[in-house]
Design a protein around this motif. Structure first.
Motif, PDB file in Angstrom:
ATOM      1  N   LEU A  45       0.832  -1.199   0.000  1.00  0.00           N
ATOM      2  CA  LEU A  45       0.000   0.000   0.000  1.00  0.00           C
ATOM      3  C   LEU A  45       0.873   1.258   0.000  1.00  0.00           C
ATOM      4  O   LEU A  45       0.608   2.202  -0.752  1.00  0.00           O
ATOM      5  CB  LEU A  45      -0.937  -0.016   1.207  1.00  0.00           C
ATOM      6  CG  LEU A  45      -1.941   1.121   1.331  1.00  0.00           C
ATOM      7  CD1 LEU A  45      -2.904   1.142   0.170  1.00  0.00           C
ATOM      8  CD2 LEU A  45      -2.709   0.986   2.646  1.00  0.00           C
ATOM      9  N   LEU A  46       1.916   1.248   0.798  1.00  0.00           N
ATOM     10  CA  LEU A  46       2.839   2.388   0.839  1.00  0.00           C
ATOM     11  C   LEU A  46       3.531   2.571  -0.508  1.00  0.00           C
ATOM     12  O   LEU A  46       3.605   3.687  -1.032  1.00  0.00           O
ATOM     13  CB  LEU A  46       3.873   2.194   1.951  1.00  0.00           C
ATOM     14  CG  LEU A  46       5.006   3.224   2.001  1.00  0.00           C
ATOM     15  CD1 LEU A  46       4.455   4.613   2.305  1.00  0.00           C
ATOM     16  CD2 LEU A  46       6.053   2.813   3.022  1.00  0.00           C
ATOM     17  N   LEU A  47       4.022   1.490  -1.078  1.00  0.00           N
ATOM     18  CA  LEU A  47       4.711   1.575  -2.374  1.00  0.00           C
ATOM     19  C   LEU A  47       3.772   2.058  -3.480  1.00  0.00           C
ATOM     20  O   LEU A  47       4.160   2.871  -4.322  1.00  0.00           O
ATOM     21  CB  LEU A  47       5.326   0.227  -2.738  1.00  0.00           C
ATOM     22  CG  LEU A  47       6.466  -0.244  -1.835  1.00  0.00           C
ATOM     23  CD1 LEU A  47       6.874  -1.666  -2.196  1.00  0.00           C
ATOM     24  CD2 LEU A  47       7.651   0.702  -1.913  1.00  0.00           C
ATOM     25  N   LEU A  48       2.536   1.582  -3.465  1.00  0.00           N
ATOM     26  CA  LEU A  48       1.563   2.035  -4.459  1.00  0.00           C
ATOM     27  C   LEU A  48       1.238   3.514  -4.275  1.00  0.00           C
ATOM     28  O   LEU A  48       1.050   4.245  -5.248  1.00  0.00           O
ATOM     29  CB  LEU A  48       0.282   1.198  -4.384  1.00  0.00           C
ATOM     30  CG  LEU A  48       0.402  -0.232  -4.902  1.00  0.00           C
ATOM     31  CD1 LEU A  48      -0.843  -1.039  -4.533  1.00  0.00           C
ATOM     32  CD2 LEU A  48       0.640  -0.255  -6.399  1.00  0.00           C
ATOM     33  N   LEU A  74       4.085   5.374  -5.795  1.00  0.00           N
ATOM     34  CA  LEU A  74       3.968   5.334  -7.259  1.00  0.00           C
ATOM     35  C   LEU A  74       2.902   6.311  -7.746  1.00  0.00           C
ATOM     36  O   LEU A  74       3.081   6.987  -8.764  1.00  0.00           O
ATOM     37  CB  LEU A  74       3.595   3.926  -7.725  1.00  0.00           C
ATOM     38  CG  LEU A  74       4.735   2.974  -8.012  1.00  0.00           C
ATOM     39  CD1 LEU A  74       4.190   1.595  -8.362  1.00  0.00           C
ATOM     40  CD2 LEU A  74       5.620   3.491  -9.122  1.00  0.00           C
ATOM     41  N   THR A  75       1.803   6.389  -7.013  1.00  0.00           N
ATOM     42  CA  THR A  75       0.733   7.321  -7.378  1.00  0.00           C
ATOM     43  C   THR A  75       1.234   8.759  -7.315  1.00  0.00           C
ATOM     44  O   THR A  75       0.957   9.562  -8.210  1.00  0.00           O
ATOM     45  CB  THR A  75      -0.479   7.133  -6.450  1.00  0.00           C
ATOM     46  OG1 THR A  75      -0.966   5.791  -6.597  1.00  0.00           O
ATOM     47  CG2 THR A  75      -1.591   8.108  -6.773  1.00  0.00           C
ATOM     48  N   ILE A  76       1.996   9.075  -6.281  1.00  0.00           N
ATOM     49  CA  ILE A  76       2.564  10.424  -6.166  1.00  0.00           C
ATOM     50  C   ILE A  76       3.539  10.688  -7.309  1.00  0.00           C
ATOM     51  O   ILE A  76       3.506  11.747  -7.939  1.00  0.00           O
ATOM     52  CB  ILE A  76       3.249  10.611  -4.792  1.00  0.00           C
ATOM     53  CG1 ILE A  76       2.193  10.612  -3.688  1.00  0.00           C
ATOM     54  CG2 ILE A  76       4.081  11.890  -4.765  1.00  0.00           C
ATOM     55  CD1 ILE A  76       2.758  10.486  -2.290  1.00  0.00           C
ATOM     56  N   TYR A  77       4.383   9.696  -7.607  1.00  0.00           N
ATOM     57  CA  TYR A  77       5.361   9.858  -8.676  1.00  0.00           C
ATOM     58  C   TYR A  77       4.672  10.132 -10.014  1.00  0.00           C
ATOM     59  O   TYR A  77       5.004  11.087 -10.718  1.00  0.00           O
ATOM     60  CB  TYR A  77       6.254   8.615  -8.778  1.00  0.00           C
ATOM     61  CG  TYR A  77       7.203   8.674  -9.944  1.00  0.00           C
ATOM     62  CD1 TYR A  77       8.342   9.471  -9.887  1.00  0.00           C
ATOM     63  CD2 TYR A  77       6.953   7.961 -11.108  1.00  0.00           C
ATOM     64  CE1 TYR A  77       9.208   9.553 -10.971  1.00  0.00           C
ATOM     65  CE2 TYR A  77       7.805   8.029 -12.193  1.00  0.00           C
ATOM     66  CZ  TYR A  77       8.933   8.831 -12.117  1.00  0.00           C
ATOM     67  OH  TYR A  77       9.778   8.911 -13.191  1.00  0.00           O
ATOM     68  N   PHE A  78       3.716   9.266 -10.384  1.00  0.00           N
ATOM     69  CA  PHE A  78       3.025   9.462 -11.657  1.00  0.00           C
ATOM     70  C   PHE A  78       2.024  10.613 -11.571  1.00  0.00           C
ATOM     71  O   PHE A  78       1.749  11.275 -12.562  1.00  0.00           O
ATOM     72  CB  PHE A  78       2.316   8.183 -12.095  1.00  0.00           C
ATOM     73  CG  PHE A  78       3.263   7.103 -12.539  1.00  0.00           C
ATOM     74  CD1 PHE A  78       4.166   7.331 -13.562  1.00  0.00           C
ATOM     75  CD2 PHE A  78       3.238   5.860 -11.943  1.00  0.00           C
ATOM     76  CE1 PHE A  78       5.034   6.334 -13.984  1.00  0.00           C
ATOM     77  CE2 PHE A  78       4.098   4.855 -12.354  1.00  0.00           C
ATOM     78  CZ  PHE A  78       4.995   5.092 -13.372  1.00  0.00           C
TER      79      PHE A  78
END
Length: 159
Positions: free
Chosen positions: A140-143, A146-150
């Protein structure tokens, strides 16, 4: 995986789609969040199963959990249905990206999925985790990251 992990997985998949294919951010990301819930229509306790209990019970009775709705066949048939019913390509792509993210996430669980349904072969990734456990919290943290990055590109697109 829990509903919140599937939702953020769908959002991350939708944001990645927009990042790589320059789709409409609002349409693709919203559709991906919804699409990430669709495969669990086979489970009465899921977010979508609680909203559509009769359909959920029927699908579960016919197919069981993590079989047909967690398969490539389901994605192909859903794509055909979406193509017929939805004219917006970004919404269609978002729905499919979210659904695919759901399958990937559930393949990370100990129970795996029947990706090649109707074959009974169970597919799970080499590293599995318990639903709701510490491993899922890390995912959940990694996703989220990734959401913040994209997602930073999505914010810039609207400015």
């Amino acid at each position: 995986m829990t509903g919140k992990t599937h939702i953020i997985g769908g959002v991350a998949a939708g944001a990645a789609f927009v990042h790589f294919f320059q789709g409409d951010p609002a349409a693709a990301v919203s559709a991906a969040a919804l699409g990430a819930l669709i495969p669990d229509i086979c489970h009465g306790g899921s977010k979508i199963g609680r909203k559509m209990p009769l359909l959920s019970k029927a699908v579960n009775t016919i197919f069981g959990h993590r079989t047909f709705t967690h398969s490539l066949l389901f994605l192909i048939l859903a794509n055909m249905l979406f193509t017929f019913l939805i004219s917006n390509a970004d919404i269609r792509a978002g729905l499919l990206a979210g659904m695919a993210s759901h399958l990937l996430l559930d393949a990370c669980t100990k129970n795996g999925i029947k990706l090649f349904y109707p074959l009974s072969l169970t597919v799970r990734l080499p590293m599995t985790m318990k639903t709701g456990g510490a491993g899922e919290q890390l995912i959940l943290l990694l996703l989220s990251l990734l959401t913040i990055y994209f997602g930073k590109d999505l914010v810039v697109a609207y400015l």
